[in-house]
Design a protein around this motif. Structure first.
Motif, PDB file in Angstrom:
ATOM      1  N   ARG A 233      57.706   2.847   6.110  1.00  0.00           N
ATOM      2  CA  ARG A 233      56.517   3.667   6.350  1.00  0.00           C
ATOM      3  C   ARG A 233      55.893   3.327   7.704  1.00  0.00           C
ATOM      4  O   ARG A 233      55.464   4.211   8.450  1.00  0.00           O
ATOM      5  CB  ARG A 233      55.501   3.476   5.233  1.00  0.00           C
ATOM      6  CG  ARG A 233      55.930   4.110   3.919  1.00  0.00           C
ATOM      7  CD  ARG A 233      54.784   4.251   2.948  1.00  0.00           C
ATOM      8  NE  ARG A 233      55.155   5.105   1.832  1.00  0.00           N
ATOM      9  CZ  ARG A 233      54.302   5.541   0.907  1.00  0.00           C
ATOM     10  NH1 ARG A 233      53.028   5.187   0.986  1.00  0.00           N
ATOM     11  NH2 ARG A 233      54.704   6.318  -0.081  1.00  0.00           N
ATOM     12  N   ALA A 234      55.869   2.042   8.022  1.00  0.00           N
ATOM     13  CA  ALA A 234      55.318   1.628   9.309  1.00  0.00           C
ATOM     14  C   ALA A 234      56.150   2.165  10.463  1.00  0.00           C
ATOM     15  O   ALA A 234      55.629   2.581  11.504  1.00  0.00           O
ATOM     16  CB  ALA A 234      55.247   0.104   9.377  1.00  0.00           C
ATOM     17  N   LYS A 235      57.476   2.183  10.284  1.00  0.00           N
ATOM     18  CA  LYS A 235      58.366   2.729  11.314  1.00  0.00           C
ATOM     19  C   LYS A 235      58.077   4.215  11.533  1.00  0.00           C
ATOM     20  O   LYS A 235      58.007   4.689  12.674  1.00  0.00           O
ATOM     21  CB  LYS A 235      59.817   2.532  10.893  1.00  0.00           C
ATOM     22  CG  LYS A 235      60.829   3.053  11.896  1.00  0.00           C
ATOM     23  CD  LYS A 235      62.257   2.784  11.432  1.00  0.00           C
ATOM     24  CE  LYS A 235      63.282   3.315  12.433  1.00  0.00           C
ATOM     25  NZ  LYS A 235      64.667   3.035  11.987  1.00  0.00           N
TER      26      LYS A 235
ATOM     27  N   GLY B 271      49.962  14.427  13.253  1.00  0.00           N
ATOM     28  CA  GLY B 271      48.701  14.343  12.540  1.00  0.00           C
ATOM     29  C   GLY B 271      48.942  14.055  11.075  1.00  0.00           C
ATOM     30  O   GLY B 271      50.083  13.894  10.629  1.00  0.00           O
ATOM     31  N   PRO B 272      47.861  14.021  10.282  1.00  0.00           N
ATOM     32  CA  PRO B 272      48.002  13.728   8.849  1.00  0.00           C
ATOM     33  C   PRO B 272      48.931  14.680   8.114  1.00  0.00           C
ATOM     34  O   PRO B 272      49.682  14.263   7.238  1.00  0.00           O
ATOM     35  CB  PRO B 272      46.557  13.850   8.329  1.00  0.00           C
ATOM     36  CG  PRO B 272      45.709  13.575   9.523  1.00  0.00           C
ATOM     37  CD  PRO B 272      46.453  14.127  10.698  1.00  0.00           C
ATOM     38  N   PHE B 273      48.905  15.971   8.481  1.00  0.00           N
ATOM     39  CA  PHE B 273      49.729  16.949   7.776  1.00  0.00           C
ATOM     40  C   PHE B 273      51.215  16.634   7.945  1.00  0.00           C
ATOM     41  O   PHE B 273      51.969  16.548   6.968  1.00  0.00           O
ATOM     42  CB  PHE B 273      49.417  18.362   8.274  1.00  0.00           C
ATOM     43  CG  PHE B 273      50.270  19.429   7.639  1.00  0.00           C
ATOM     44  CD1 PHE B 273      50.006  19.879   6.355  1.00  0.00           C
ATOM     45  CD2 PHE B 273      51.349  19.971   8.325  1.00  0.00           C
ATOM     46  CE1 PHE B 273      50.800  20.853   5.761  1.00  0.00           C
ATOM     47  CE2 PHE B 273      52.149  20.944   7.750  1.00  0.00           C
ATOM     48  CZ  PHE B 273      51.863  21.389   6.459  1.00  0.00           C
ATOM     49  N   SER B 274      51.645  16.464   9.192  1.00  0.00           N
ATOM     50  CA  SER B 274      53.064  16.193   9.456  1.00  0.00           C
ATOM     51  C   SER B 274      53.486  14.852   8.875  1.00  0.00           C
ATOM     52  O   SER B 274      54.578  14.729   8.303  1.00  0.00           O
ATOM     53  CB  SER B 274      53.327  16.212  10.964  1.00  0.00           C
ATOM     54  OG  SER B 274      53.052  17.483  11.504  1.00  0.00           O
TER      55      SER B 274
ATOM     56  N   ILE C 155      53.641  11.851   0.980  1.00  0.00           N
ATOM     57  CA  ILE C 155      52.365  11.389   0.426  1.00  0.00           C
ATOM     58  C   ILE C 155      51.307  12.461   0.675  1.00  0.00           C
ATOM     59  O   ILE C 155      51.569  13.473   1.328  1.00  0.00           O
ATOM     60  CB  ILE C 155      51.919  10.056   1.067  1.00  0.00           C
ATOM     61  CG1 ILE C 155      51.778  10.230   2.592  1.00  0.00           C
ATOM     62  CG2 ILE C 155      52.906   8.947   0.743  1.00  0.00           C
ATOM     63  CD1 ILE C 155      51.276   8.987   3.309  1.00  0.00           C
ATOM     64  N   SER C 156      50.103  12.247   0.170  1.00  0.00           N
ATOM     65  CA  SER C 156      49.028  13.224   0.371  1.00  0.00           C
ATOM     66  C   SER C 156      48.492  13.119   1.796  1.00  0.00           C
ATOM     67  O   SER C 156      48.653  12.093   2.472  1.00  0.00           O
ATOM     68  CB  SER C 156      47.889  12.963  -0.617  1.00  0.00           C
ATOM     69  OG  SER C 156      47.233  11.750  -0.290  1.00  0.00           O
TER      70      SER C 156
ATOM     71  N   GLU D  30      46.135  10.197   2.164  1.00  0.00           N
ATOM     72  CA  GLU D  30      46.814   8.913   2.373  1.00  0.00           C
ATOM     73  C   GLU D  30      47.330   8.800   3.806  1.00  0.00           C
ATOM     74  O   GLU D  30      47.224   7.746   4.439  1.00  0.00           O
ATOM     75  CB  GLU D  30      47.977   8.772   1.390  1.00  0.00           C
ATOM     76  CG  GLU D  30      47.580   8.551  -0.052  1.00  0.00           C
ATOM     77  CD  GLU D  30      48.793   8.482  -0.964  1.00  0.00           C
ATOM     78  OE1 GLU D  30      49.131   7.367  -1.410  1.00  0.00           O
ATOM     79  OE2 GLU D  30      49.418   9.541  -1.208  1.00  0.00           O
ATOM     80  N   ALA D  31      47.905   9.904   4.309  1.00  0.00           N
ATOM     81  CA  ALA D  31      48.426   9.889   5.675  1.00  0.00           C
ATOM     82  C   ALA D  31      47.303   9.659   6.672  1.00  0.00           C
ATOM     83  O   ALA D  31      47.463   8.903   7.650  1.00  0.00           O
ATOM     84  CB  ALA D  31      49.136  11.210   5.965  1.00  0.00           C
ATOM     85  N   LYS D  32      46.167  10.288   6.435  1.00  0.00           N
ATOM     86  CA  LYS D  32      45.022  10.110   7.327  1.00  0.00           C
ATOM     87  C   LYS D  32      44.560   8.655   7.302  1.00  0.00           C
ATOM     88  O   LYS D  32      44.230   8.071   8.348  1.00  0.00           O
ATOM     89  CB  LYS D  32      43.880  11.036   6.897  1.00  0.00           C
ATOM     90  CG  LYS D  32      42.666  10.969   7.817  1.00  0.00           C
ATOM     91  CD  LYS D  32      41.574  11.911   7.351  1.00  0.00           C
ATOM     92  CE  LYS D  32      40.368  11.818   8.286  1.00  0.00           C
ATOM     93  NZ  LYS D  32      39.241  12.669   7.813  1.00  0.00           N
ATOM     94  N   ALA D  33      44.579   8.056   6.115  1.00  0.00           N
ATOM     95  CA  ALA D  33      44.179   6.650   6.004  1.00  0.00           C
ATOM     96  C   ALA D  33      45.151   5.742   6.757  1.00  0.00           C
ATOM     97  O   ALA D  33      44.743   4.769   7.396  1.00  0.00           O
ATOM     98  CB  ALA D  33      44.112   6.253   4.524  1.00  0.00           C
ATOM     99  N   PHE D  34      46.459   6.066   6.697  1.00  0.00           N
ATOM    100  CA  PHE D  34      47.467   5.305   7.440  1.00  0.00           C
ATOM    101  C   PHE D  34      47.164   5.347   8.942  1.00  0.00           C
ATOM    102  O   PHE D  34      47.182   4.328   9.633  1.00  0.00           O
ATOM    103  CB  PHE D  34      48.864   5.883   7.192  1.00  0.00           C
ATOM    104  CG  PHE D  34      49.592   5.229   6.049  1.00  0.00           C
ATOM    105  CD1 PHE D  34      49.834   3.853   6.042  1.00  0.00           C
ATOM    106  CD2 PHE D  34      50.055   5.985   4.989  1.00  0.00           C
ATOM    107  CE1 PHE D  34      50.513   3.271   4.991  1.00  0.00           C
ATOM    108  CE2 PHE D  34      50.725   5.394   3.924  1.00  0.00           C
ATOM    109  CZ  PHE D  34      50.950   4.032   3.926  1.00  0.00           C
ATOM    110  N   ILE D  35      46.911   6.554   9.442  1.00  0.00           N
ATOM    111  CA  ILE D  35      46.668   6.722  10.872  1.00  0.00           C
ATOM    112  C   ILE D  35      45.404   5.980  11.300  1.00  0.00           C
ATOM    113  O   ILE D  35      45.366   5.310  12.339  1.00  0.00           O
ATOM    114  CB  ILE D  35      46.582   8.218  11.228  1.00  0.00           C
ATOM    115  CG1 ILE D  35      47.952   8.886  11.013  1.00  0.00           C
ATOM    116  CG2 ILE D  35      46.115   8.427  12.660  1.00  0.00           C
ATOM    117  CD1 ILE D  35      47.943  10.399  11.153  1.00  0.00           C
ATOM    118  N   GLU D  36      44.347   6.088  10.489  1.00  0.00           N
ATOM    119  CA  GLU D  36      43.094   5.394  10.817  1.00  0.00           C
ATOM    120  C   GLU D  36      43.290   3.887  10.821  1.00  0.00           C
ATOM    121  O   GLU D  36      42.780   3.183  11.706  1.00  0.00           O
ATOM    122  CB  GLU D  36      42.004   5.799   9.816  1.00  0.00           C
ATOM    123  CG  GLU D  36      41.527   7.236   9.998  1.00  0.00           C
ATOM    124  CD  GLU D  36      40.568   7.674   8.913  1.00  0.00           C
ATOM    125  OE1 GLU D  36      40.427   6.918   7.905  1.00  0.00           O
ATOM    126  OE2 GLU D  36      39.972   8.764   9.044  1.00  0.00           O
TER     127      GLU D  36
END
Length: 936
Positions: A764-766, A777-780, A787-788, A791-797
């Protein structure tokens, strides 16, 4: 229906916005976008259509009609056209361009404030008939069928593409076919059924079939309403009783007016010759290079006086082009070139493939405005059945006077000139000429300027860098085309058979134009401080790529034959499984049949729609497969096998050069705006190696007998460049310590010790690491990780919280692109990003992603180019016995004698890791093998 013979002069009235929308949406799936980010789809479609109308229909009078402001219909019915979607921003921005085009075509624009184009057209059509003309309404709008009568007809434009429809001429003979009613009852028909595109209500409960029956029985809407009680159909009768007023209103809304205060100015509407100069300039600005050539003004500037000197020469487009027929003339030209220290050179051959081409002649230009053609292998046809007489005869009686063979003693001074490192060679696409000469046993040295490469450096986003378009844009000169000298299609003759004087004018012009372009591009690159990139990276790379193409690569043809049979068997098995899952046999390659199986028979959910129905593209199949449906999975496997067979396994053996026994791909240096190289004929960079079947193809690439392959691949080069650019402490520290960057990233994002990072965490980190580089962005990211979005937005933040330097760098690049219009790589390569100023959010977002990614991806391309140049220089100096064969983005592949592989691997590693000094170390991984596959 065919257009009838003309009995009157014809006035063509074009429904402007109907044409513009049609042109724009015809290319909606693959829009045309200029290097500045301007959507040019509508402009291109309109231009092509106007050319077609003028050339094929030869109108006597012509006008383009536009809507102007709100129509009185909105006052009559406020909901009129209320359901129409807002004009797309890209299309709205195209309207001024289209008006410029119409003006350059010298076509009057007709509009009346407060009225729709339909009413202006209706009025002018009537006045045209009264004036003794025939009116032709150019539109696909069904409303116009009401106007058809004697001397008023309709031209329904066709459309191209896979669902091509021919244009249709509609007059009284066939007017009833589309709607099923005569022109006089079109308003009654539309009044009953309504028009969803304009939000005309009609009568709820009455459809097309019923409307036609009522009109045939009673006539107009008022007559139908008057006989409502007699209508047998209960549904229709009750509908008319309830919505009679709606029918009357709808009829008024669809009725085209013919009484507006618009004058028919036939003198202004008479077709005139387009302003070809203005059109050519517009087409160049829009990057419609083919159209620009067609409309280039034939107005060469008069030659300057001999005493005007060098300053006047570049403006002198009339050239003195001479055919050389004696060795004495060649020797004089050689002496002139040596004295000047620089000359332009171009080869003329019989093939676009330099590894299969035969040299016919050479053109040379020493000073601007003067050039020479040296024929070596021209020939003539005999009087009977086109029989060839000789291949290279100097006999004047045969119709051809060639110079002596290139390798004859008489031509030695010319060969010495071509191989003299101290005499500068200027050319357009010199890689091609280098290879042609190389196959002739001539080593072209002293490559000093390539106008194609220079154009690419100055305008990396330009669609093409061919001489014809460059000459037109930068010199206002329309060059002679190959088709003009050799013919087109089946009538085209080999260049060797082109009459010598004609060949001379064509070939010598190329050398002359090349000199002119070089004189223009050189100072421009210096002014923009791009000369270093040109001299130290791109120009030396021309020779390197030529060497690689000349080397080629060997394939194991029996291996590909076996693999083809295996894939054929796999495909047959998949075919049987697909039929079993579908419950019937069908054409798997037919989209309509597949659509019917998936969404009709099996009732699978429609994920995405196209104009022709539910989509069956790969994204849809992936989404359906993820829902657990087996047929989409089988279909994706089938398509993968089919592509592997068709694109690689069956195709590659056919591309083996019979002379060398190897495949010679072409490396394209001037295509990608980022600076990356691409590969064509065949494309060896796109072999799908992430799947087992795709990777297996690399087993079929093998070294020559007694040799092995050595591969070298930059490790995480783009992330290392990101660390260098951003200076982020955590990033830099991780790379300097030699730690696994993805594991380190996972530890920081998930807030766990490095030793506690799981494989899933690292993966996931890769994904996040590389997603950040490409501006996901979070969508892609959510789609890629499954994932939702939350969750993706939280990863990026979390990522940017742990790596604040990366966030800062990305923001700075976006701001740089906004303020100065471009970003740069480590070598100063520019990527212009006009999209970042767009009013359209999607286009602007693309520009922001390009601003952050281009310096990273471009710098990666720069580094491997620098490494390739250094490696090839050392190979040429005899430091190692290897040959460089392929470049696939961050990977290089070499062929070297068995026993030298360890030394070559170390040598390549040192050169690649030393290509630049960054804040973090460059690392190279590699391998050795008896096939390309085994080097990994």
């Amino acid at each position: 229906m065919e257009k009838p013979e003309k009995t009157r002069e014809r006035l063509y009235l074009i429904d402007g916005y109907a044409l513009i929308y049609r042109a724009f949406f015809a290319l909606i799936s693959r829009p045309l976008v200029s290097s500045r980010g301007e959507n040019t789809s509508a402009a291109f479609g309109v231009a092509r259509f106007l050319i077609k109308i003028i050339d094929q229909h030869q109108p006597d009078y012509l006008g383009m009609v536009f809507d102007a402001g709100d129509s009185e219909r909105v006052e009559m019915y406020p909901q009129y056209k209320a359901t129409r979607e807002k004009m797309p921003d890209e299309l709205a921005l195209s309207i001024p361009r289209i008006r410029q085009l119409v003006e350059a075509f010298r076509i009057p624009v007709l509009e009346l404030q407060g009225y729709e184009a339909d009413d202006v057209i209706g009025t002018l059509a009537g006045k045209a008939v009264d004036a003794g003309l025939e009116a032709v309404i150019v539109s696909g709008d069904k409303d116009f069928y009401q106007l058809i009568r004697p001397h008023v007809c309709l031209l329904n434009p066709g459309r191209g593409g896979p669902t091509a429809v021919e244009e249709e001429w509609v007059d009284e003979r066939n007017a009833h076919e589309r709607l099923g009613v005569a022109p006089k009852h079109v308003v009654d028909y539309l009044g009953l059924i309504g028009d969803s595109s304009d939000n005309v209500p009609g009568v709820s409960g009455i459809g097309p079939k019923t409307a036609i029956q009522l009109i045939e029985q009673y006539g107009s809407i008022e007559d139908i309403i008057a006989h409502t009680a007699e209508i047998k159909s209960k549904r229709a009768r009750e509908a008319l009783e309830a919505f009679a007023d709606s029918a009357r209103l709808s009829r008024r809304l669809v009725t085209i007016r013919e009484d507006l205060a618009v004058d028919l100015d036939t003198e202004a509407l008479r077709v005139r010759e387009p302003d070809r100069v203005a059109l050519k300039d517009l087409f160049l600005d829009l990057e419609f290079n083919t159209l620009a050539r067609e409309f280039a003004a034939a107005h060469p500037t008069a030659p300057a006086d001999a005493g005007d000197g060098a300053e006047a020469a570049p403006n002198r487009l009339a050239g003195d082009y001479r055919l050389l027929s004696t060795t004495e003339e060649v020797h004089a030209l050689v002496a002139q070139a040596r004295e000047a220290g620089r000359f332009a050179v171009d080869t003329e051959t019989d093939s676009k493939d330099p590894m299969r081409a035969t040299l016919c002649g050479i053109s040379i230009g020493v000073v601007v405005g003067e050039a020479f053609y040296l024929p070596f292998r021209h020939r003539t046809r005999g009087p009977d059945q086109g029989e060839l007489l000789g291949d290279a005869t100097p006999d004047a009686d045969a119709g051809v006077r060639n110079l002596p063979d290139l390798h004859s003693p008489e031509m030695q001074p010319l060969l010495d000139l071509l191989e003299d490192e101290t005499i500068e060679k200027v050319g357009q696409n010199l890689k091609y000429d280098f290879l042609v000469f190389r196959r002739e046993g001539i080593d072209l040295r002293g490559i000093a300027f390539d106008t194609m490469v220079a154009s690419y450096i100055l305008e990396p986003g330009r669609r093409e860098h061919g001489m014809d378009s460059l000459a037109l844009q930068h010199l206002d000169h329309r060059t002679i085309t190959y088709e003009e000298v050799a013919g087109k299609g089946k009538a085209q003759i080999p260049f060797a058979e082109v009459e010598l004087e004609t060949a001379c004018n064509y070939a010598a012009e190329d050398a002359d134009i090349t000199l002119r372009l070089a004189d223009k591009f050189g100072p421009e690159m210096q002014a923009l401080e791009l000369d270093h990139l040109f001299r130290d990276v791109e120009l030396p790379l021309v020779h390197v790529l030529a060497e690689m193409e000349y080397n080629g690569i060997r394939i194991d043809e029996p291996f590909f034959a076996r693999m083809s049979e295996e894939l054929r068997a796999t495909q047959s098995q998949l075919e049987r499984e697909i039929y079993a899952e579908a419950g019937e046999e069908f054409n798997i390659g037919s989209t309509p049949q597949l659509r019917e199986i998936l969404f009709g028979k099996l009732g699978l959910p429609v994920i995405k729609k196209t104009k022709t129905g539910a989509s069956t593209d790969v994204d849809v199949l992936q989404a359906l497969a993820a829902q657990g449906h087996r047929l989409p999975t089988l279909l994706m496997q089938y398509r993968q096998v089919d592509k592997l067979r068709g694109t690689y396994v069956d195709a590659l053996p056919l591309m083996v050069n019979p002379e060398t026994g190897r495949i010679h791909t072409s490396f394209n240096q001037t295509v990608a705006a980022t600076g990356r190289l691409s590969s064509t004929d065949p494309n060896l960079q796109n072999i799908p190696i992430r799947t087992e079947m795709g990777a297996e193809i690399r087993r079929g690439f093998i070294p020559a007998e007694g040799n092995v392959f050595v591969s070298a691949d930059y490790s995480q080069i783009e992330l290392r460049i990101l660390a260098h650019y951003s200076g982020d402490e955590a990033f830099v520290t991780a790379f300097r310590s030699g730690a696994d960057i993805h594991r380190q990233t996972a530890a920081l994002i998930f807030e766990v010790p490095v030793e506690s990072v799981t494989k899933e965490m690292r993966d996931r980190a890769k994904t996040v690491n590389f997603g950040i580089i490409y501006g996901q962005g979070p969508f892609s990211l959510a789609q890629q990780l499954g994932i939702s979005q939350a969750e993706a937005k939280a990863f990026i933040e979390a990522y940017f919280e742990r790596f604040p330097g990366v966030r800062r760098y990305l923001d700075e690049q976006i701001e740089l692109a906004r303020t100065r219009g471009y970003v740069e790589t480590l070598t100063g390569r520019r990527r212009y990003i006009p999209e970042i100023q767009s009013r359209n959010w999607n286009v602007r977002a693309f520009g922001e992603r390009a601003a952050t990614n281009a310096p990273i991806q471009g710098s990666s391309a720069d580094l491997i180019k620098i490494a390739m140049i250094r490696i090839q220089n050392d190979i040429a100096a005899g430091m190692v016995p290897a040959k460089m064969l392929l470049q696939v983005h961050d990977e290089l592949l070499f062929e070297t004698p068995i026993g030298t592989e360890d030394a070559v691997r170390e040598f390549v590693r040192e050169r690649m890791e030393g290509a630049a000094t960054l804040n973090v170390p460059l690392k190279v991984a590699g391998g050795v093998g008896s096939s390309w596959f085994e080097t990994k």
